[in-house]
Motif scaffolding. Structure first.
Motif, PDB file in Angstrom:
ATOM      1  N   VAL A  23      13.355 -31.524  28.266  1.00 21.74           N
ATOM      2  CA  VAL A  23      14.783 -30.697  28.373  1.00 21.74           C
ATOM      3  C   VAL A  23      16.347 -32.038  29.026  1.00 21.74           C
ATOM      4  O   VAL A  23      16.060 -32.129  30.508  1.00 21.74           O
ATOM      5  N   GLU A  52      21.169 -30.071  26.867  1.00 24.39           N
ATOM      6  CA  GLU A  52      20.727 -29.357  25.290  1.00 24.39           C
ATOM      7  C   GLU A  52      19.874 -28.373  26.785  1.00 24.39           C
ATOM      8  O   GLU A  52      19.746 -28.070  28.118  1.00 24.39           O
ATOM      9  N   ARG A  53      19.731 -27.346  26.143  1.00 24.10           N
ATOM     10  CA  ARG A  53      19.250 -25.980  26.057  1.00 24.10           C
ATOM     11  C   ARG A  53      17.864 -25.685  25.719  1.00 24.10           C
ATOM     12  O   ARG A  53      17.513 -25.649  24.554  1.00 24.10           O
ATOM     13  N   ILE A  98      15.954 -19.208  28.837  1.00 26.63           N
ATOM     14  CA  ILE A  98      16.156 -20.083  28.447  1.00 26.63           C
ATOM     15  C   ILE A  98      16.206 -21.290  29.624  1.00 26.63           C
ATOM     16  O   ILE A  98      15.503 -21.278  30.340  1.00 26.63           O
ATOM     17  N   ARG A  99      15.515 -22.402  29.080  1.00 24.92           N
ATOM     18  CA  ARG A  99      14.498 -23.176  29.960  1.00 24.92           C
ATOM     19  C   ARG A  99      15.939 -24.434  29.861  1.00 24.92           C
ATOM     20  O   ARG A  99      16.781 -25.100  29.028  1.00 24.92           O
ATOM     21  N   GLN A 100      16.176 -24.862  31.361  1.00 27.94           N
ATOM     22  CA  GLN A 100      16.900 -25.242  31.589  1.00 27.94           C
ATOM     23  C   GLN A 100      16.493 -26.957  31.774  1.00 27.94           C
ATOM     24  O   GLN A 100      15.387 -27.314  31.224  1.00 27.94           O
ATOM     25  N   LYS A 149      15.116 -27.148  21.117  1.00 24.00           N
ATOM     26  CA  LYS A 149      16.486 -27.578  21.926  1.00 24.00           C
ATOM     27  C   LYS A 149      17.496 -27.299  21.124  1.00 24.00           C
ATOM     28  O   LYS A 149      17.942 -27.623  20.251  1.00 24.00           O
ATOM     29  N   VAL A 164      24.524 -28.015  23.502  1.00 23.58           N
ATOM     30  CA  VAL A 164      25.463 -27.330  24.224  1.00 23.58           C
ATOM     31  C   VAL A 164      27.076 -27.882  24.419  1.00 23.58           C
ATOM     32  O   VAL A 164      28.062 -27.290  25.405  1.00 23.58           O
ATOM     33  N   PRO A 219      22.775 -20.524  23.465  1.00 27.45           N
ATOM     34  CA  PRO A 219      22.205 -21.107  22.584  1.00 27.45           C
ATOM     35  C   PRO A 219      21.104 -19.745  22.613  1.00 27.45           C
ATOM     36  O   PRO A 219      20.115 -20.220  21.075  1.00 27.45           O
TER      37      PRO A 219
END
Length: 314
Positions: free
Chosen positions: A25, A29-30, A43-45, A60, A63, A96
């Motif tokens: 990632v 992006e998130r 939410i994947r950081q 993805k 942001v 997101p």
């Protein structure tokens, strides 16, 4: 089967499965993970993330702030003027999860909302507001777009109107109006300058009337200024003080006339008549009245001969 062969094969398969579940990632992006089609709340950081192969799918979401130009919209203002307006919107994804779940394509959705809001703003505003009061219109337009976008996890940073295109007839009318306004201002300024100049001249004339020498000094200053340019001919007027000197001299001569008349009565007629003539016309008349018949004909003869002499000289 030999265990020495099975273990390496199993290890290789596990490594392949692990590598298949690895996702990267980016910082901008998130990641939103769907497990068996169901969105996971976490939410994947940014960074290296491990997913369950075949089970998890990650979407993805960018942001970063998105700059979206709003296409030119044609409309009629509240004062019935047809205009074309285009704008630009700045927004970013704030949530997101909502952007990935609540709306199918948030970019297209925001663009359509921006177009309809811009047309609505055009219909509610007047032409002067579109041209001069854009700050308030930008705030109102951003509020109209931000209201539905908040439910999609989108935050509108700002919206700005870029250009307002007017018909050619309206442009000519506005140019004539601007010219008339400028002409009015210029005439007012000129009239105000004339008024102030007249006031200053009136004050200066009052000061000069109290001090007669100031007028003579001003006359000499004007002569000096004109004489600085050698391409002009200067005609020097007769000073006012000189005229006043002659006036005082005539008044003094008129005051000597009675003494001359008394001398003409006691002395001979010839000297009395000459003194009267030297004292001026008033003294001559007085001498003629005081000298009697002897002096009268001489004065009359001299008065008759002077016009004859002037005609002869001409």
């Amino acid at each position: 089967m030999d265990i020495n062969i099975v273990l390496p094969v199993l290890a290789f398969l596990v490594l392949l499965v692990a590598l298949a579940g690895v996702r990267v990632v980016n910082q901008v992006e998130r990641g939103v993970v769907f497990r068996f089609g169901r969105a996971q709340p976490q939410i994947r950081q940014p960074g290296l993330r491990l997913l369950i192969p075949v089970v998890d799918q990650m979407r993805k979401v960018n942001v970063q702030i998105v700059t979206m130009p709003i296409p030119t919209q044609e409309g009629i203002t509240r004062d019935n003027v047809s205009v074309k307006v285009d704008a630009v919107a700045y927004f970013r994804v704030q949530d997101p999860m909502r952007a990935a779940v609540e709306v199918q394509n948030y970019l297209f959705a925001v663009e359509q909302v921006a177009q309809t809001s811009l047309r609505s703003i055009i219909g509610k505003s007047e032409l002067d507001d579109l041209l001069t009061n854009r700050e308030e219109l930008n705030k109102g337009l951003a509020l109209m777009i931000d209201s539905p976008a908040l439910g999609w996890g989108i935050h509108i940073d700002r919206v700005e109107i870029k250009d307002v295109q007017l018909p050619e007839a309206m442009k000519r009318s506005m140019s004539r109006q601007a010219e008339a306004e400028r002409e009015r201002r210029s005439r007012v300024i000129v009239a105000d300058g004339e008024l102030r100049a007249a006031q200053k001249l009136a004050d200066a004339s009052g000061i000069m009337s109290q001090t007669p020498g100031a007028l003579q000094l001003r006359l000499l200053q004007t002569v000096v200024e004109v004489a600085a340019e050698k391409n002009s001919t200067l005609i020097m007027p007769l000073p006012v003080e000189l005229l006043r000197f002659f006036d005082r001299a005539l008044q003094a001569g008129a005051g000597i006339a009675p003494a001359g008349a008394a001398a003409g009565q006691t002395g001979p007629a010839g000297p009395a008549t000459g003194a009267g003539l030297e004292a001026g016309p008033a003294g001559a008349a007085a001498l003629a009245a005081g000298a009697g018949p002897a002096a009268g004909p001489a004065v009359e003869q001299s008065l008759v001969e002077e016009p004859s002499r002037e005609r002869a000289e001409r």
